[in-house]
Write a protein that holds these residues in place. Structure first.
Motif, PDB file in Angstrom:
ATOM      1  N   VAL A 155     -54.550 -17.916  39.545  1.00  0.00           N
ATOM      2  CA  VAL A 155     -54.057 -17.667  40.906  1.00  0.00           C
ATOM      3  C   VAL A 155     -52.877 -16.672  40.857  1.00  0.00           C
ATOM      4  O   VAL A 155     -51.769 -16.986  41.316  1.00  0.00           O
ATOM      5  N   PRO A 156     -53.081 -15.480  40.315  1.00  0.00           N
ATOM      6  CA  PRO A 156     -51.971 -14.528  40.168  1.00  0.00           C
ATOM      7  C   PRO A 156     -51.317 -14.127  41.486  1.00  0.00           C
ATOM      8  O   PRO A 156     -50.104 -13.890  41.529  1.00  0.00           O
ATOM      9  N   GLN A 157     -52.099 -14.067  42.559  1.00  0.00           N
ATOM     10  CA  GLN A 157     -51.509 -13.693  43.851  1.00  0.00           C
ATOM     11  C   GLN A 157     -50.545 -14.765  44.350  1.00  0.00           C
ATOM     12  O   GLN A 157     -49.486 -14.456  44.906  1.00  0.00           O
ATOM     13  N   LYS A 158     -50.906 -16.022  44.138  1.00  0.00           N
ATOM     14  CA  LYS A 158     -49.985 -17.101  44.483  1.00  0.00           C
ATOM     15  C   LYS A 158     -48.711 -16.998  43.648  1.00  0.00           C
ATOM     16  O   LYS A 158     -47.610 -17.293  44.115  1.00  0.00           O
ATOM     17  N   GLY A 159     -48.875 -16.572  42.405  1.00  0.00           N
ATOM     18  CA  GLY A 159     -47.729 -16.400  41.533  1.00  0.00           C
ATOM     19  C   GLY A 159     -46.774 -15.336  42.042  1.00  0.00           C
ATOM     20  O   GLY A 159     -45.551 -15.522  42.041  1.00  0.00           O
ATOM     21  N   GLU A 160     -47.320 -14.225  42.502  1.00  0.00           N
ATOM     22  CA  GLU A 160     -46.478 -13.156  43.034  1.00  0.00           C
ATOM     23  C   GLU A 160     -45.728 -13.626  44.277  1.00  0.00           C
ATOM     24  O   GLU A 160     -44.542 -13.324  44.452  1.00  0.00           O
ATOM     25  N   ALA A 161     -46.416 -14.376  45.128  1.00  0.00           N
ATOM     26  CA  ALA A 161     -45.764 -14.887  46.341  1.00  0.00           C
ATOM     27  C   ALA A 161     -44.645 -15.861  45.990  1.00  0.00           C
ATOM     28  O   ALA A 161     -43.563 -15.834  46.600  1.00  0.00           O
ATOM     29  N   LEU A 162     -44.885 -16.718  44.997  1.00  0.00           N
ATOM     30  CA  LEU A 162     -43.863 -17.684  44.604  1.00  0.00           C
ATOM     31  C   LEU A 162     -42.660 -16.974  43.987  1.00  0.00           C
ATOM     32  O   LEU A 162     -41.510 -17.351  44.257  1.00  0.00           O
ATOM     33  N   LYS A 163     -42.898 -15.955  43.181  1.00  0.00           N
ATOM     34  CA  LYS A 163     -41.787 -15.221  42.572  1.00  0.00           C
ATOM     35  C   LYS A 163     -40.903 -14.585  43.640  1.00  0.00           C
ATOM     36  O   LYS A 163     -39.670 -14.599  43.535  1.00  0.00           O
ATOM     37  N   GLY A 197     -33.193 -27.008  34.808  1.00  0.00           N
ATOM     38  CA  GLY A 197     -34.611 -26.726  34.647  1.00  0.00           C
ATOM     39  C   GLY A 197     -34.993 -25.270  34.731  1.00  0.00           C
ATOM     40  O   GLY A 197     -35.985 -24.836  34.156  1.00  0.00           O
ATOM     41  N   PHE A 198     -34.245 -24.472  35.487  1.00  0.00           N
ATOM     42  CA  PHE A 198     -34.584 -23.066  35.727  1.00  0.00           C
ATOM     43  C   PHE A 198     -36.046 -22.931  36.131  1.00  0.00           C
ATOM     44  O   PHE A 198     -36.825 -22.181  35.558  1.00  0.00           O
ATOM     45  N   GLY A 199     -36.372 -23.701  37.169  1.00  0.00           N
ATOM     46  CA  GLY A 199     -37.693 -23.640  37.770  1.00  0.00           C
ATOM     47  C   GLY A 199     -37.596 -23.068  39.166  1.00  0.00           C
ATOM     48  O   GLY A 199     -36.641 -22.353  39.498  1.00  0.00           O
ATOM     49  N   PRO A 200     -38.552 -23.376  40.027  1.00  0.00           N
ATOM     50  CA  PRO A 200     -38.575 -22.787  41.372  1.00  0.00           C
ATOM     51  C   PRO A 200     -37.445 -23.246  42.279  1.00  0.00           C
ATOM     52  O   PRO A 200     -37.216 -22.643  43.328  1.00  0.00           O
ATOM     53  N   ARG A 201     -36.708 -24.295  41.901  1.00  0.00           N
ATOM     54  CA  ARG A 201     -35.584 -24.756  42.730  1.00  0.00           C
ATOM     55  C   ARG A 201     -34.236 -24.192  42.268  1.00  0.00           C
ATOM     56  O   ARG A 201     -33.188 -24.702  42.654  1.00  0.00           O
ATOM     57  N   THR A 202     -34.243 -23.140  41.491  1.00  0.00           N
ATOM     58  CA  THR A 202     -32.988 -22.616  40.949  1.00  0.00           C
ATOM     59  C   THR A 202     -32.047 -22.138  42.051  1.00  0.00           C
ATOM     60  O   THR A 202     -30.823 -22.308  41.947  1.00  0.00           O
ATOM     61  N   GLY A 203     -32.573 -21.568  43.128  1.00  0.00           N
ATOM     62  CA  GLY A 203     -31.719 -21.180  44.247  1.00  0.00           C
ATOM     63  C   GLY A 203     -30.989 -22.378  44.821  1.00  0.00           C
ATOM     64  O   GLY A 203     -29.792 -22.309  45.140  1.00  0.00           O
ATOM     65  N   GLU A 204     -31.696 -23.492  44.957  1.00  0.00           N
ATOM     66  CA  GLU A 204     -31.078 -24.726  45.447  1.00  0.00           C
ATOM     67  C   GLU A 204     -30.010 -25.213  44.471  1.00  0.00           C
ATOM     68  O   GLU A 204     -28.927 -25.667  44.882  1.00  0.00           O
ATOM     69  N   ALA A 205     -30.296 -25.133  43.165  1.00  0.00           N
ATOM     70  CA  ALA A 205     -29.328 -25.569  42.155  1.00  0.00           C
ATOM     71  C   ALA A 205     -28.055 -24.736  42.220  1.00  0.00           C
ATOM     72  O   ALA A 205     -26.937 -25.273  42.170  1.00  0.00           O
ATOM     73  N   ILE A 206     -28.200 -23.428  42.352  1.00  0.00           N
ATOM     74  CA  ILE A 206     -27.033 -22.541  42.453  1.00  0.00           C
ATOM     75  C   ILE A 206     -26.219 -22.895  43.683  1.00  0.00           C
ATOM     76  O   ILE A 206     -24.984 -23.012  43.624  1.00  0.00           O
TER      77      ILE A 206
END
Length: 298
Positions: free
Chosen positions: A145-153, A277-286
């Protein structure tokens, strides 16, 4: 001698595993080339989070003990701790794809698992913003699912940029020490090139421990000399409770009690997976860490 021992150990593990499962290793599920994996095992909290954020969680058949977010992941079979895996535990969920954060182990068990024909993909243990991007790219590609990956990034990048932009008004950066654990009154802390160091800096703080890389024990003299304004620790929960040291222990510690952080009650605790974790919630962690650092200034 070591080489022969490892071969003997590997043969023993393979034989024992095949006997226990009453099935030859060659018959374990393997991902056909070009086919999407349908039975995915996620090893590593950030890996599991990324799979969920990609919307591919229905393909998960298991997770490791560090994967505690989102809460729904708890319903998945737990194959064990990331650095104490067993072939029988991992293969019990019959995966056709294993996505594993690096720093997994033990090596002998992983060697056996990689020899079974089940696709094993190491996801880099890179605790940087670039590393988050790379992790998402790898996992999205493996799931087809590379397109989903680009959207998540893009989403993650926006979240991080927003959290970081709010730091522009901060004039004085706090001096911060991350305490991993207290063992017999010895302080274990984080130096350079660690997830703790990187998240502290991203949240607008300065890590006071710069003399070494990695997580190490430091002397009481070094603690007093560092004189942190703030101490950051993980919340103790589940299998990470050995990291939890009540504030009273910090206040009673001969060196930590002398720091401005403890004297002023500036002790911050956060969920370990969110913080490091440095996962998708890193913005929240910061954002949460910066708010704890600077309050209304942030």
């Amino acid at each position: 001698m070591t080489h022969f021992y490892r071969l003997e150990r590997r043969f023993f593990l393979q034989s024992a595993l095949a006997a226990m499962m009453a099935v030859p290793l060659a018959s374990l599920p393997a991902q056909a080339e070009g086919a999407k994996a349908q039975r995915v095992l996620a090893i590593g909290g950030a890996v599991t989070e990324i799979v969920y954020e990609l919307g591919e969680q229905d393909r998960l058949v298991g997770r490791d003990a560090t994967s505690n977010h989102p809460p729904e992941a708890a319903a998945l079979p737990n194959v064990g701790y990331i650095r104490a895996l067993s072939p029988e535990g991992v293969l019990s969920v019959k995966p056709d794809l294993i996505l594993a954060r690096e720093n997994n182990g033990p090596p002998e068990a992983v060697e056996v698992l990689k020899s079974t024909g089940v696709r094993w993909v190491d996801v880099p243990d890179d605790f940087t913003l670039k590393g988050i991007d790379e992790n998402i790219t790898i996992i999205a590609a493996e799931l087809g699912v590379p397109q989903k990956g680009e959207a998540l990034k893009k989403k993650v990048a926006v979240d991080i940029a927003k959290a970081r932009a709010r730091l522009a008004s901060i004039e004085r950066r706090h001096k911060v020490m991350f305490v991993l654990a207290l063992t017999d009154d010895k302080v274990h802390t984080a130096g350079k090139n660690t997830a703790a160091n990187n998240i502290i800096e991203l949240a607008g703080g300065d890590n006071v421990i710069t003399a070494f890389s990695g997580y190490k024990q430091i002397s009481n003299e070094a603690v007093i000399e560092a004189a942190p304004d703030i101490i950051v620790m993980m919340n103790g929960r589940g299998e990470s409770t050995d990291h939890e040291s009540p504030n009273a222990l910090l206040e009673a510690h001969p060196a930590l009690s002398a720091t401005p952080a403890v004297r002023n009650g500036n002790i911050i605790r956060m969920d370990g997976l969110l913080l490091l974790g440095f996962g998708p919630r890193t913005g929240e962690a910061i954002s949460k860490l910066a708010e704890a650092f600077y309050g209304d200034e942030y």
